[in-house]
Design an enzyme around this catalytic site. Sequence first.
Site, PDB file in Angstrom:
ATOM      1  N   ARG A  61      17.570 -29.632  75.528  1.00 26.71           N
ATOM      2  CA  ARG A  61      17.809 -28.195  75.584  1.00 26.71           C
ATOM      3  C   ARG A  61      19.250 -27.912  76.010  1.00 26.71           C
ATOM      4  O   ARG A  61      19.899 -27.045  75.460  1.00 26.71           O
ATOM      5  CB  ARG A  61      16.841 -27.521  76.572  1.00 26.71           C
ATOM      6  N   HIS A  83       0.396 -29.104  69.755  1.00 27.24           N
ATOM      7  CA  HIS A  83       0.973 -27.800  69.453  1.00 27.24           C
ATOM      8  C   HIS A  83       0.159 -27.086  68.370  1.00 27.24           C
ATOM      9  O   HIS A  83       0.154 -25.861  68.296  1.00 27.24           O
ATOM     10  CB  HIS A  83       2.415 -27.949  68.967  1.00 27.24           C
ATOM     11  N   ASP A  93       1.000 -28.248  80.393  1.00 24.59           N
ATOM     12  CA  ASP A  93       1.814 -28.117  79.202  1.00 24.59           C
ATOM     13  C   ASP A  93       1.697 -26.656  78.748  1.00 24.59           C
ATOM     14  O   ASP A  93       0.864 -25.887  79.258  1.00 24.59           O
ATOM     15  CB  ASP A  93       1.333 -29.079  78.115  1.00 24.59           C
TER      16      ASP A  93
END
Length: 521
Positions: free
Chosen positions: A83, A188, A265
């Site tokens: 990131r 995801h 998460d």
Amino acid sequence: MTTLAGSTDTLTRDALAVLQPSFLGTEPPDWVLRRLDEGLTGVGLFGRNIENPEQVARLTARLRAARPEVLVAMDEEGGDVTRLEVRTGSSFPGNLALGAVDDPGLTRAVARELGRRLAEVGVNLDWAPSADVNSNPDNPVIGARSFGADPALVARHTAAYIEGLQDAGVSACAKHFPGHGDTNVDSHHAMPRIDVPVDVLHERELVPFRAAVAAGTKAVMSAHILLPALRTDVPATVSPAVLTGLLRAPVADGGLGFTGLIITDALEMQAIAATYGIEGGAVRAVAAGADAMCIGARGDEEIVLRTRDALVAAVRGGDLPEERLADAAARVRALAAWSATGGAVEGIAPDPGVGQAAARRALRVTGAADYVPPAGPVYVAGFTPVASIAVGQETPWGVGAELERELPGTESAVFDGSALGAADSRGGDAASREGLSALTANVLAAAGDRRIVAVVRDVHRHPWMADALDALLAARPDTVVVEMGVPQAPPRGAPHIATHGAARVCGRAAAEVITGKGAGA
């Protein structure tokens, strides 16, 4: 919307304290600063919040002006998942590269320098490292994010990484408990399931997490996976049997004895959101034993308020014990306090070259006995898969940019397999074969008489990519092949270079070998 509690009562402050939301933009919006004043204790930063280190430092300073003891978290693994360097690629190789070198001292040094850079810009919680054992080579979401497939290797490097980060005053977060390595489903998008006996879990998945706890990791992140062997029919994130009965349970009772912060998460991942909703997932996770909830990929205030109110309502309705929420909030505040005081570290010497040195050591080169580096430009054909959400599409990777600098006249192109149709198996249908011929012809025509460098990523998981590479090598056997994912497939190419990850430094190390300026191993 209706707010169930005022901003100053203890219950509401506790509900805010256990949330770790994100936001849009490179400056904290007013709603984040306001909620920090009301009890919010953690914020997550993503690529959309990052311009450069100076800007991040200003951003985190504004957060601390609103709440001095705030956890500022980032999903900064180095390697493929970065990131802080989302627009350039990471200065550090990822876990697979460090595992390939298998020097815990090097892993510790890499993590310490990464931690130093995070601390320098005001980030004090890193959602890393991945402690998953990548036992399933078809895993679509872990792969190069893991140190490897051997539990003992993963354990020693997980411990070293945690020590390095925390030496720099940044809290580590070992993930994804109790292990996301033996799946071929990305949580995801759907619910992964690990169907192995409980003794296999203890001998494989749990080994690195035991090492993480022994190394003093400040946090552990739960996985959204089903583990029937643990006698639970719900995902680990919302399972008391996994979080309380295994992770928190004393070692004498077969648990890991972890006393730090349990973080979930992201709750908007489909494995949770599609079943319980974000708010329902948060209530169940806290009840199961989790302390901090990663929420709000959308980065808006509404989901924060809805989740806060859901937690308050659950306590008032008797679905969530008030003392459990209070305990979770207290654990969050305790880590924030450590990060603001006891976690502060002065005098960590910069080690700016450690990432590149590690990437060079991680290279594995085969078929190079008769290799002669090109004297002129080359043509780089990148065969690229769809990146997972964790990795993201915005981070550049490959060797093209490096070779264009080193060998003027070099050109690069990217091929994603769309011309091959749905080539889900080797060979494919007639349309796929026609597309393969066209792709190969395009590469050969564009390359002309220049040497071809084919760049792949996890070629073993993508039949279309393997077919394209076969066709290209049949036409041009002198093609250099650079594998920037998990090198599971047999090496092919003249030479074949395995980088064990797609970080910027890995691409540079491979380019050095291609141009004759580096040796590899």
